[in-house]
Design an enzyme around this catalytic site. Sequence first.
Site, PDB file in Angstrom:
ATOM      1  N   ASN A 164     -62.890 -24.580 -32.371  1.00  0.00           N
ATOM      2  CA  ASN A 164     -63.089 -26.064 -31.655  1.00  0.00           C
ATOM      3  C   ASN A 164     -62.314 -27.157 -32.497  1.00  0.00           C
ATOM      4  O   ASN A 164     -61.868 -26.841 -33.731  1.00  0.00           O
ATOM      5  CB  ASN A 164     -64.363 -26.278 -31.380  1.00  0.00           C
ATOM      6  CG  ASN A 164     -65.165 -26.456 -32.862  1.00  0.00           C
ATOM      7  OD1 ASN A 164     -64.931 -27.303 -33.528  1.00  0.00           O
ATOM      8  ND2 ASN A 164     -65.950 -25.633 -33.116  1.00  0.00           N
TER       9      ASN A 164
ATOM     10  N   ASP B  84     -70.813 -21.134 -30.682  1.00  0.00           N
ATOM     11  CA  ASP B  84     -72.117 -20.695 -30.141  1.00  0.00           C
ATOM     12  C   ASP B  84     -71.732 -19.145 -29.737  1.00  0.00           C
ATOM     13  O   ASP B  84     -72.673 -18.391 -29.595  1.00  0.00           O
ATOM     14  CB  ASP B  84     -72.353 -21.272 -29.082  1.00  0.00           C
ATOM     15  CG  ASP B  84     -72.785 -22.703 -29.346  1.00  0.00           C
ATOM     16  OD1 ASP B  84     -73.553 -22.770 -30.227  1.00  0.00           O
ATOM     17  OD2 ASP B  84     -72.604 -23.542 -28.400  1.00  0.00           O
TER      18      ASP B  84
ATOM     19  N   LYS C  47     -53.102  -6.482 -34.083  1.00  0.00           N
ATOM     20  CA  LYS C  47     -52.594  -7.268 -33.064  1.00  0.00           C
ATOM     21  C   LYS C  47     -52.644  -6.842 -31.550  1.00  0.00           C
ATOM     22  O   LYS C  47     -52.085  -5.656 -31.287  1.00  0.00           O
ATOM     23  CB  LYS C  47     -51.194  -7.817 -33.096  1.00  0.00           C
ATOM     24  CG  LYS C  47     -50.937  -8.909 -32.411  1.00  0.00           C
ATOM     25  CD  LYS C  47     -49.459  -9.576 -32.649  1.00  0.00           C
ATOM     26  CE  LYS C  47     -48.940 -10.270 -31.575  1.00  0.00           C
ATOM     27  NZ  LYS C  47     -47.592 -10.389 -31.317  1.00  0.00           N
TER      28      LYS C  47
ATOM     29  N   PHE D  52     -77.291 -32.351 -35.860  1.00  0.00           N
ATOM     30  CA  PHE D  52     -76.370 -33.300 -35.006  1.00  0.00           C
ATOM     31  C   PHE D  52     -76.372 -32.463 -33.560  1.00  0.00           C
ATOM     32  O   PHE D  52     -76.355 -31.270 -33.379  1.00  0.00           O
ATOM     33  CB  PHE D  52     -74.939 -32.974 -35.394  1.00  0.00           C
ATOM     34  CG  PHE D  52     -74.584 -33.875 -36.273  1.00  0.00           C
ATOM     35  CD1 PHE D  52     -75.160 -34.117 -37.632  1.00  0.00           C
ATOM     36  CD2 PHE D  52     -73.812 -35.313 -36.258  1.00  0.00           C
ATOM     37  CE1 PHE D  52     -74.983 -34.885 -38.742  1.00  0.00           C
ATOM     38  CE2 PHE D  52     -73.485 -36.085 -37.466  1.00  0.00           C
ATOM     39  CZ  PHE D  52     -74.183 -36.175 -38.194  1.00  0.00           C
TER      40      PHE D  52
ATOM     41  N   LYS E 284     -83.770 -31.126 -28.483  1.00  0.00           N
ATOM     42  CA  LYS E 284     -83.092 -30.287 -29.569  1.00  0.00           C
ATOM     43  C   LYS E 284     -84.038 -30.527 -30.841  1.00  0.00           C
ATOM     44  O   LYS E 284     -84.006 -29.462 -31.507  1.00  0.00           O
ATOM     45  CB  LYS E 284     -81.860 -30.822 -29.845  1.00  0.00           C
ATOM     46  CG  LYS E 284     -80.675 -29.947 -29.899  1.00  0.00           C
ATOM     47  CD  LYS E 284     -79.462 -30.283 -29.429  1.00  0.00           C
ATOM     48  CE  LYS E 284     -79.018 -29.888 -28.059  1.00  0.00           C
ATOM     49  NZ  LYS E 284     -77.578 -30.299 -27.731  1.00  0.00           N
TER      50      LYS E 284
ATOM     51  N   LYS F 267     -85.644 -26.843 -32.261  1.00  0.00           N
ATOM     52  CA  LYS F 267     -84.978 -26.343 -33.632  1.00  0.00           C
ATOM     53  C   LYS F 267     -86.095 -27.136 -34.797  1.00  0.00           C
ATOM     54  O   LYS F 267     -85.547 -26.643 -35.975  1.00  0.00           O
ATOM     55  CB  LYS F 267     -83.808 -26.849 -33.951  1.00  0.00           C
ATOM     56  CG  LYS F 267     -82.780 -26.399 -32.859  1.00  0.00           C
ATOM     57  CD  LYS F 267     -81.380 -26.371 -33.060  1.00  0.00           C
ATOM     58  CE  LYS F 267     -80.418 -26.333 -31.795  1.00  0.00           C
ATOM     59  NZ  LYS F 267     -79.039 -26.141 -32.345  1.00  0.00           N
TER      60      LYS F 267
HETATM   61  N1  CTP Z   1     -75.748 -25.207 -34.715  1.00  0.00           N
HETATM   62  C1  CTP Z   1     -75.953 -24.321 -35.595  1.00  0.00           C
HETATM   63  N2  CTP Z   1     -75.665 -22.997 -35.322  1.00  0.00           N
HETATM   64  C2  CTP Z   1     -74.959 -22.588 -34.085  1.00  0.00           C
HETATM   65  C3  CTP Z   1     -74.734 -23.779 -33.059  1.00  0.00           C
HETATM   66  C4  CTP Z   1     -75.041 -25.113 -33.733  1.00  0.00           C
HETATM   67  O1  CTP Z   1     -76.389 -24.483 -36.757  1.00  0.00           O
HETATM   68  N3  CTP Z   1     -74.811 -21.562 -33.719  1.00  0.00           N
HETATM   69  C5  CTP Z   1     -76.013 -26.625 -35.395  1.00  0.00           C
HETATM   70  C6  CTP Z   1     -74.856 -27.698 -35.464  1.00  0.00           C
HETATM   71  O2  CTP Z   1     -74.366 -27.369 -36.608  1.00  0.00           O
HETATM   72  C7  CTP Z   1     -75.547 -29.076 -34.955  1.00  0.00           C
HETATM   73  C8  CTP Z   1     -76.660 -28.676 -33.766  1.00  0.00           C
HETATM   74  O3  CTP Z   1     -76.865 -27.160 -34.098  1.00  0.00           O
HETATM   75  O4  CTP Z   1     -76.154 -29.296 -36.073  1.00  0.00           O
HETATM   76  C9  CTP Z   1     -76.079 -28.725 -32.490  1.00  0.00           C
HETATM   77  O5  CTP Z   1     -77.028 -28.097 -31.713  1.00  0.00           O
HETATM   78  P1  CTP Z   1     -76.640 -27.195 -30.447  1.00  0.00           P
HETATM   79  O6  CTP Z   1     -77.692 -26.882 -29.867  1.00  0.00           O
HETATM   80  O7  CTP Z   1     -75.415 -26.658 -30.636  1.00  0.00           O
HETATM   81  O8  CTP Z   1     -76.222 -28.578 -29.512  1.00  0.00           O
HETATM   82  P2  CTP Z   1     -75.161 -28.788 -28.575  1.00  0.00           P
HETATM   83  O9  CTP Z   1     -73.576 -28.326 -29.399  1.00  0.00           O
HETATM   84  O10 CTP Z   1     -74.810 -30.194 -28.296  1.00  0.00           O
HETATM   85  O11 CTP Z   1     -75.201 -27.615 -27.621  1.00  0.00           O
HETATM   86  P3  CTP Z   1     -75.695 -27.757 -26.091  1.00  0.00           P
HETATM   87  O12 CTP Z   1     -76.111 -29.116 -25.625  1.00  0.00           O
HETATM   88  O13 CTP Z   1     -74.669 -26.904 -25.770  1.00  0.00           O
HETATM   89  O14 CTP Z   1     -77.035 -26.890 -26.501  1.00  0.00           O
END
Ligand code: CTP
Length: 401
Positions: A209, A278, A288, A322, A336, A340
């Site tokens: 990303n 994710d 390859k 974040f 969130k 979490k």
């Molecule tokens: N994060 C993580 N591990 C992952 C994905 C995300 O630790 N596999 C953490 C990121 O570092 C960030 C937070 O989770 O602190 C973001 O949460 P997430 O649920 O992924 O939020 P969004 O990216 O906003 O996702 P969505 O709205 O799609 O659920």
Amino acid sequence: MLTGKKIVLGVSGGIAAYKAAALTSKLVQAGAEVKVIMTPSAKKFVAPTTFQALSRQPVYTDTFDEQDPSQIQHIDVADWADLVLLAPATANLIGKLANGLADDMLTTTLLATEAPVYIAPAMNVHMYSHPAVLKNMHQLDEWGFRFIEPGEGYLACGYVGKGRLEEPLTIVEVLENEMRKSQLLSGKKVLISAGPTQEKIDPVRYFTNPSTGKMGYALARQAKALGADVTLVSGPVHLDTPQGVKRVDVTTAEEMYEEMLRHFHDHDLVIKSAAVADYRPKVTYDHKMKKSPGDYAVEMERTKDILAELGARKEHQYLVGFAAETQDMEEYGRQKLEKKNLNAVVVNDVSAEGAGFGHDTNVSLWITKSGKSETFPLMSKDELAERILKRAAEEMSGDDV
Ligand code: CTP
């Protein structure tokens, strides 16, 4: 705040060197012990005796003028310093420091010291905006050197503009503030994750990303400035490690998971600003992949949610996550935070102008488990980092600010 502080004042050769005499006096009056190092050209503006009389300390001007055979002067002075102040810092001195040159007593001491370095530039207005000078200042900023920016005003060269050395009294006030700040996270261990992850499908292709890591690196830089012991777990980025920060490089979400868990138990404040993938390809090919006619679908599997795992294992840690949102920031942020088990969440409005991936600024909302919420308007990532760390430190110390 400066009482008993050991300050090395580096004076380089610009007309503002005369102001360094008043600065020495003000620092001494504020209770600091001051040792002055002069570059050869600084001596053309002010005599070393002036600084010697004001500081009541020896003045260093020559790397090879070793007075005491039991010591190596530039190492000794470098180790002695609690902080180093460069005032005035000429374009030449800034250029040398940004490029690791050490050809006199001041620049060799600068390479040898681990103390924080504050730079008060002074130069002609056109020199100040020269791309080489800007690039050097940017480099030093990225490494965590702190600038005390010159004010606008009449310059000795006849121009009016930016380039004047900041007033001695203001420099002393800035240092006092910085000293106060550096106690905020003193003795605390801070763990930060930054940047993207890369998930390989074959030896030459991966999913990733656009995260640049700027937010996480700003957090690491500012946490260090606030006095913390900082560990930065970083995905692949093109940024330099801030001075004094321990950096652990990772590539995949799985590697980041392992490193974050390995360091989690003995850290006090943990901030997860990385943009973790994710999903990753279910299969990674050793060779390859060859193209064939028609479409191709890649089967993806979920990576571990590192933040959720840290939340589940949380003991004494203050955990900050974040979230990137385009609408209903407060509602999604709070969801969130609860899901979490976080202490706080920084919700970034990625739809706002000038904010988000790759930008130098962010617009965000700070929400805590304790029920607070605060909007942080558009500001630089370094300013935002300082705000986040201050708020977290206040909550950790139980201050209700
Ligand atoms: N994060 C993580 N591990 C992952 C994905 C995300 O630790 N596999 C953490 C990121 O570092 C960030 C937070 O989770 O602190 C973001 O949460 P997430 O649920 O992924 O939020 P969004 O990216 O906003 O996702 P969505 O709205 O799609 O659920």
